[in-house]
Design a protein around this motif. Structure first.
Motif, PDB file in Angstrom:
ATOM      1  N   PRO A 103      48.268  36.943  50.210  1.00  0.00           N
ATOM      2  CA  PRO A 103      47.507  36.170  49.209  1.00  0.00           C
ATOM      3  C   PRO A 103      47.231  36.959  47.934  1.00  0.00           C
ATOM      4  CG  PRO A 103      46.010  36.993  50.875  1.00  0.00           C
ATOM      5  CD  PRO A 103      47.397  37.399  51.313  1.00  0.00           C
ATOM      6  N   ILE A 104      48.285  37.180  47.146  1.00  0.00           N
ATOM      7  CA  ILE A 104      48.199  37.948  45.909  1.00  0.00           C
ATOM      8  C   ILE A 104      48.902  37.185  44.790  1.00  0.00           C
ATOM      9  CG2 ILE A 104      48.027  40.201  47.044  1.00  0.00           C
ATOM     10  CD1 ILE A 104      51.046  40.529  46.674  1.00  0.00           C
ATOM     11  N   GLY A 105      48.732  37.640  43.571  1.00  0.00           N
ATOM     12  CA  GLY A 105      49.330  36.967  42.434  1.00  0.00           C
ATOM     13  C   GLY A 105      50.840  36.871  42.501  1.00  0.00           C
ATOM     14  N   GLN A 106      51.473  37.873  43.061  1.00  0.00           N
ATOM     15  CA  GLN A 106      52.926  37.902  43.151  1.00  0.00           C
ATOM     16  C   GLN A 106      53.474  36.767  44.017  1.00  0.00           C
ATOM     17  OE1 GLN A 106      54.798  41.374  45.142  1.00  0.00           O
ATOM     18  NE2 GLN A 106      55.762  41.773  43.161  1.00  0.00           N
ATOM     19  N   SER A 107      52.634  36.203  44.886  1.00  0.00           N
ATOM     20  CA  SER A 107      53.076  35.160  45.811  1.00  0.00           C
ATOM     21  C   SER A 107      53.016  33.753  45.230  1.00  0.00           C
ATOM     22  CB  SER A 107      52.223  35.206  47.093  1.00  0.00           C
ATOM     23  OG  SER A 107      52.356  36.428  47.766  1.00  0.00           O
TER      24      SER A 107
ATOM     25  N   PRO B 245      47.573  42.746  38.398  1.00  0.00           N
ATOM     26  CA  PRO B 245      47.168  41.448  38.937  1.00  0.00           C
ATOM     27  C   PRO B 245      48.215  40.767  39.811  1.00  0.00           C
ATOM     28  CG  PRO B 245      47.648  41.281  36.597  1.00  0.00           C
ATOM     29  CD  PRO B 245      47.673  42.747  36.939  1.00  0.00           C
ATOM     30  N   GLU B 246      49.414  41.338  39.897  1.00  0.00           N
ATOM     31  CA  GLU B 246      50.376  40.809  40.869  1.00  0.00           C
ATOM     32  C   GLU B 246      49.988  41.198  42.289  1.00  0.00           C
ATOM     33  OE1 GLU B 246      54.721  40.143  39.000  1.00  0.00           O
ATOM     34  OE2 GLU B 246      54.274  42.231  39.526  1.00  0.00           O
ATOM     35  N   GLN B 247      49.168  42.255  42.432  1.00  0.00           N
ATOM     36  CA  GLN B 247      48.896  42.819  43.758  1.00  0.00           C
ATOM     37  C   GLN B 247      47.454  42.641  44.216  1.00  0.00           C
ATOM     38  OE1 GLN B 247      51.354  44.009  45.683  1.00  0.00           O
ATOM     39  NE2 GLN B 247      52.781  43.508  44.027  1.00  0.00           N
TER      40      GLN B 247
ATOM     41  N   GLY C 238      38.155  44.174  49.395  1.00  0.00           N
ATOM     42  CA  GLY C 238      38.179  44.297  47.949  1.00  0.00           C
ATOM     43  C   GLY C 238      39.484  43.820  47.345  1.00  0.00           C
ATOM     44  N   PRO C 239      39.619  43.879  46.026  1.00  0.00           N
ATOM     45  CA  PRO C 239      40.821  43.353  45.366  1.00  0.00           C
ATOM     46  C   PRO C 239      42.100  44.059  45.749  1.00  0.00           C
ATOM     47  CG  PRO C 239      39.408  44.540  43.809  1.00  0.00           C
ATOM     48  CD  PRO C 239      38.618  44.366  45.056  1.00  0.00           C
ATOM     49  N   LEU C 240      42.002  45.321  46.199  1.00  0.00           N
ATOM     50  CA  LEU C 240      43.180  46.069  46.643  1.00  0.00           C
ATOM     51  C   LEU C 240      43.276  46.120  48.167  1.00  0.00           C
ATOM     52  CD1 LEU C 240      43.156  49.046  44.095  1.00  0.00           C
ATOM     53  CD2 LEU C 240      44.622  47.016  44.075  1.00  0.00           C
ATOM     54  N   PHE C 241      42.569  45.198  48.840  1.00  0.00           N
ATOM     55  CA  PHE C 241      42.543  45.096  50.308  1.00  0.00           C
ATOM     56  C   PHE C 241      41.826  46.273  50.964  1.00  0.00           C
ATOM     57  CE2 PHE C 241      46.039  42.402  49.041  1.00  0.00           C
ATOM     58  CZ  PHE C 241      45.855  41.268  49.820  1.00  0.00           C
TER      59      PHE C 241
END
Length: 377
Positions: free
Chosen positions: A162-166, A105-107, A67-70
């Motif tokens: 692979p997240i927005g922060q990267s 959304p950074e995470q 999911g979006p939060l792993f």
């Protein structure tokens, strides 16, 4: 009198099917002899898979993915004729999967979307219709690519999450291990927005706050997305500006750009594809009224949301259109120029959001009765 009832979902309160049935009940309460044809719709956002599976007599399969939060989540894929899979990215990376207190959304990641595609590749599926909309992510598709075999590294050679922060840290993109079966695939992408990748109208600025981003995070995400666009340009040899300004490239936090650039997908308005699939024109021709609607109608609706898509088609046949909305936002008046004749906000003025969502079905029913009585005057 014949009513064609063609709403989208009312986000966080009613599916499109429930909304259509509620409107039909309201019509029948006033006009028991009326003909009501329920046609639930979607525009590339949540619900698109269900609408198309039902319209095309397909089926669904469910998988456990990231999911979006792993965290593990259950996500469905639609299968229709011609050996085509419908991937609705909200199934694996949707905003509804993230508690309000954890939205950032950074995470968040689109890794699970890539896993769904992998499951389909394992079933020898090579044709995909991907519905972008309703995501909790702003990772530029990093998660999708990594799940499909890509590697991303920072300038020191360390693998990045692979997240927005990267996004702003990507120095090397290794596609050598990308699943080779993808070269045999065709992707058609249905979008519910036209926003580009970066800038004031881009993915981060427009949709980041809805996904939990602070003003400071919006700036960082947009800068990261700009850097990511340059990396895509470096690896794919396109004009950097074309990636950054690609219409619909900012859909689903940058997934539109990645599908177009990496997988050569065409990006199309989702509502047009749905209306064609459900034979809207044929059903609309002899209707006396069309009633549509969704959770919010505002300036963004002009980019191809369901009520405007419906109104544009109904206009071809001279059929008047009523649009019902849970909320009327800035710029909503623009839809009058697209074929909508009457707009009504179903939510009582000043009602708190939580209460409005809980009572949305009753409000929709009551508003339908109000509209129909006005039409009969």
């Amino acid at each position: 009198m014949k009513f064609l009832i063609a709403p989208d979902s009312f986000k966080e309160s009613m599916t499109a099917s429930v909304a259509a049935h509620t409107i039909a009940r309201g019509i029948k309460a006033c006009l028991p002899e009326a003909i009501t044809l329920e046609l639930p719709l979607a525009d590339g956002g949540e619900g698109t898979m269900d609408v198309l599976v039902n319209a095309l007599e397909g089926c669904k399969q469910q998988y456990q993915v990231t999911g979006p939060l792993f965290e593990p989540v259950k996500a469905s894929v639609g299968l229709i004729q011609d050996n085509t899979a419908i991937i609705e990215i909200a199934e694996a990376a949707g905003l509804h999967l993230v508690p309000v207190s954890q939205r950032n959304p950074e995470q968040t990641t689109t890794f699970g979307v890539g896993e769904l595609i992998q499951r389909m590749l394992d079933q020898n599926i090579r044709r995909f219709l991907v519905a972008l909309g309703g995501s909790a992510t702003n990772d530029g598709g990093l998660g999708l690519l990594v799940a499909l075999g890509a590697k991303i590294y920072d300038k020191s050679g360390q693998a990045l999450s692979p997240i927005g922060q990267s996004l702003g840290l990507v120095a090397n993109l290794d596609l050598s291990a990308l699943d080779p079966r993808l070269k045999q695939c065709s992707f058609m992408v249905a979008c519910d927005v036209t926003n580009p990748l970066i800038g004031s109208d881009g993915a981060s600025a427009v949709f980041g706050p809805q996904k939990g981003a602070t003003p400071e995070q919006v700036i960082l995400l947009d800068q990261g997305m700009s850097h990511w666009a340059k990396q895509l340009n470096r690896f794919y040899g396109s004009s950097g500006n074309s990636i950054e300004t690609l219409p619909r490239g900012g859909a689903a936090g940058g997934l539109g750009a990645v599908f177009h650039t990496v997988f050569k997908a065409s990006l199309k308005p989702g509502i047009d594809q749905v209306l064609k699939s459900v034979h809207f024109d044929r059903l609309c021709q002899d209707a006396d009224w069309v009633i549509t609607g969704e959770g919010a109608i505002d300036g963004q609706s002009l980019a191809g949301k369901t009520p405007v898509g419906v109104a544009r088609r109904a206009k071809h046949f001279g059929v008047p259109v009523v649009a019902l909305a849970g909320k009327l936002g800035k710029g909503y008046q623009g839809v009058y120029n697209e074929g909508v004749d009457t707009i009504l906000c179903i939510t009582p003025e000043g009602q708190p959001l939580e209460q409005a969502l809980e009572q949305a079905e009753q409000h929709l029913y009551d508003s339908t009765i109000q509209v129909v009585r006005q039409l009969m005057v």
